[in-house]
Design a protein around this motif. Structure first.
Motif, PDB file in Angstrom:
ATOM      1  N   ARG A 147      65.522  49.747 -14.081  1.00  0.00           N
ATOM      2  CA  ARG A 147      65.114  50.124 -15.321  1.00  0.00           C
ATOM      3  C   ARG A 147      65.915  51.211 -15.839  1.00  0.00           C
ATOM      4  NH1 ARG A 147      60.763  49.305 -12.227  1.00  0.00           N
ATOM      5  NH2 ARG A 147      60.383  51.298 -11.214  1.00  0.00           N
ATOM      6  N   TYR A 148      66.053  51.523 -17.189  1.00  0.00           N
ATOM      7  CA  TYR A 148      66.593  52.526 -17.977  1.00  0.00           C
ATOM      8  C   TYR A 148      65.858  52.804 -19.266  1.00  0.00           C
ATOM      9  CZ  TYR A 148      68.577  48.683 -21.157  1.00  0.00           C
ATOM     10  OH  TYR A 148      68.586  47.835 -21.720  1.00  0.00           O
ATOM     11  N   THR A 149      66.191  54.013 -19.981  1.00  0.00           N
ATOM     12  CA  THR A 149      65.734  54.501 -20.984  1.00  0.00           C
ATOM     13  C   THR A 149      66.901  54.904 -21.938  1.00  0.00           C
ATOM     14  OG1 THR A 149      63.803  55.567 -20.149  1.00  0.00           O
ATOM     15  CG2 THR A 149      64.313  56.219 -22.310  1.00  0.00           C
ATOM     16  N   LEU A 150      67.023  54.290 -23.090  1.00  0.00           N
ATOM     17  CA  LEU A 150      68.125  54.602 -23.884  1.00  0.00           C
ATOM     18  C   LEU A 150      67.720  55.278 -25.207  1.00  0.00           C
ATOM     19  CD1 LEU A 150      70.912  53.897 -24.995  1.00  0.00           C
ATOM     20  CD2 LEU A 150      70.199  51.850 -26.024  1.00  0.00           C
ATOM     21  N   THR A 151      68.274  56.323 -25.590  1.00  0.00           N
ATOM     22  CA  THR A 151      67.772  57.163 -26.745  1.00  0.00           C
ATOM     23  C   THR A 151      68.914  57.330 -27.654  1.00  0.00           C
ATOM     24  OG1 THR A 151      66.205  58.063 -25.481  1.00  0.00           O
ATOM     25  CG2 THR A 151      66.750  59.072 -27.738  1.00  0.00           C
TER      26      THR A 151
END
Length: 408
Positions: A147-151
């Motif tokens: 999983r990852y978070t892209l901002t």
């Protein structure tokens, strides 16, 4: 997803280019209902967006086997963007593509960090694409996933009120280039015109909505579905705010997005919008209306493409029966050809043909042919479609002579 939606999208886009790739008059600030206290305003695209994603072996791959997921966003020339990719499960890597698909920046987290960051000043106005990727610690190691978070955070830009006149000129130029098929030259002009209008006018302003719609259809004409989706999503949000849910303008964007989601295999969203469109049409127009037949058919086609044959057959039958009743009413009222429903009942027959149900297919094709000859005349395209469908049926049954006769 079969090619049926792609063909429909291209035909629709081609028709819309004639009607909407024309000069859309820019309104003055007095007409827009907006007030400007300074000689500059901030572009209302400026925002922070966050996406939660997951990389695995089903993700896309680059030529060097790097795994990635693509995320589009809109940016304006000169705008500064900060992009962060964070994950506790794998080493992250970022790649930024400009509106033409060229790589303009890339980078990873560096030694001792799994997080990646890019800070870039955007060179042009348009849709950029961020690739959220996984990197290996060495050429001998395998890729890791998770999983990852892209901002991404877009800094404000400054646009002057007098730029509305420039937006109108840019749109006139872009519309002419679109009409000549010069998409590469037209897109930057139209994108800049839209950026100015969105910065200076309210999101619900008619010029903004028309610009979003026209540019979205031109993206569709070039199979740039992700970019078209971004524009129609903004148009749908503004239309709901301006007109409410049960309105023809809102329906336009809802239907368009349903087809775009289907083209991009976003099945849950596509089904939700197809069903919502059907419910709204029933409320607005009542059950006995060709627009309801159109929505029943669109949802049936979607289920057909999904392999959900039972649900598709049920909706095809509803559309078939409703269309038959509408045709009888139109005939009794001497309705003009333009008022006749354009539904093609042979779509139900095609489903039967796929399932090897030849008797039911033939009955449906013949009924469709009879109705279209009566309602639309011998030389209508729908009649040719019915004849071709019957020819395919007879050919599949080994009746070659009969098939050739109908094809001729």
């Amino acid at each position: 997803m079969t090619d049926s939606y792609r063909r429909s999208a291209r035909r629709f886009a081609a028709l819309m280019l004639v009607g909407f790739s024309v000069c859309l008059p820019a309104a003055t600030l007095a007409q827009s209902g907006s007030t400007v206290s300074d000689n500059r305003v901030s572009d209302n695209r400026s925002q922070q967006s966050t996406v939660q994603g997951r990389l695995d072996r089903t993700s896309q791959q680059l030529g060097d086997s790097t795994y990635f997921n693509a995320h589009p966003f809109w940016g304006t020339a000169g705008q500064r963007v900060k992009i962060d990719l964070t994950s506790d499960e794998f080493d992250t890597y970022l790649i930024l593509l400009d509106p033409t698909g060229n790589k303009i920046a890339e980078g990873g987290g560096g030694t001792g960090s799994t997080d990646a960051r890019l800070v870039v000043t955007l060179p042009a106005t348009g849709t950029y694409t961020v690739l959220a990727a996984s990197q290996r610690s060495s050429i001998f190691a395998d890729y890791t996933f998770g999983r990852y978070t892209l901002t991404w955070n877009l800094a404000p830009t400054a646009i002057q009120p007098e730029d509305l006149h420039q937006a109108e000129q840019l749109w006139v130029q872009a519309s002419f280039l679109f009409s000549q098929g010069q998409y590469k030259e037209a897109f930057p002009l139209a994108e800049r015109a839209l950026a100015i209008r969105e910065a200076l006018l309210e999101p619900t302003h008619p010029d903004v909505l028309k610009s979003l719609r026209a540019l979205g259809w031109n993206y569709m004409a070039q199979d740039r579905y992700a970019e078209a989706t971004l524009l129609f999503e903004r148009a749908l949000k503004a239309s709901r705010q301006a007109f409410g849910t049960d309105h023809a303008e809102t329906l336009l964007y809802l239907n368009q997005l349903a087809s775009l989601y289907a083209l991009q295999k976003r099945s849950l969203e596509a089904e939700q919008f197809f069903r919502e469109s059907l419910d709204i049409k029933r409320r607005l127009y009542g059950e006995m209306n060709p627009k309801v037949v159109e929505s029943l058919t669109s949802l049936a086609l979607f289920y057909d493409d999904q392999g959900r044959s039972d649900e598709a057959e049920r909706l095809y039958k509803q559309a078939f029966e409703l269309n038959r009743r509408l045709s009888q009413n139109n005939a009794s009222q001497n309705a003009t050809t333009a008022e006749q429903s354009r539904f093609n009942p042979s779509q139900l027959g095609s489903l039967y043909l796929q399932q090897g149900r030849y008797g039911e297919a033939e009955t449906t094709f013949l009924a469709s042919l009879e109705q279209h000859r009566r309602d639309l005349g011998e030389k209508d395209y729908a009649v040719a479609w019915d004849l071709e469908s019957l020819a395919k049926l007879y050919l599949q049954q080994g009746k070659v002579d009969r098939s050739l006769e109908l094809l001729w």
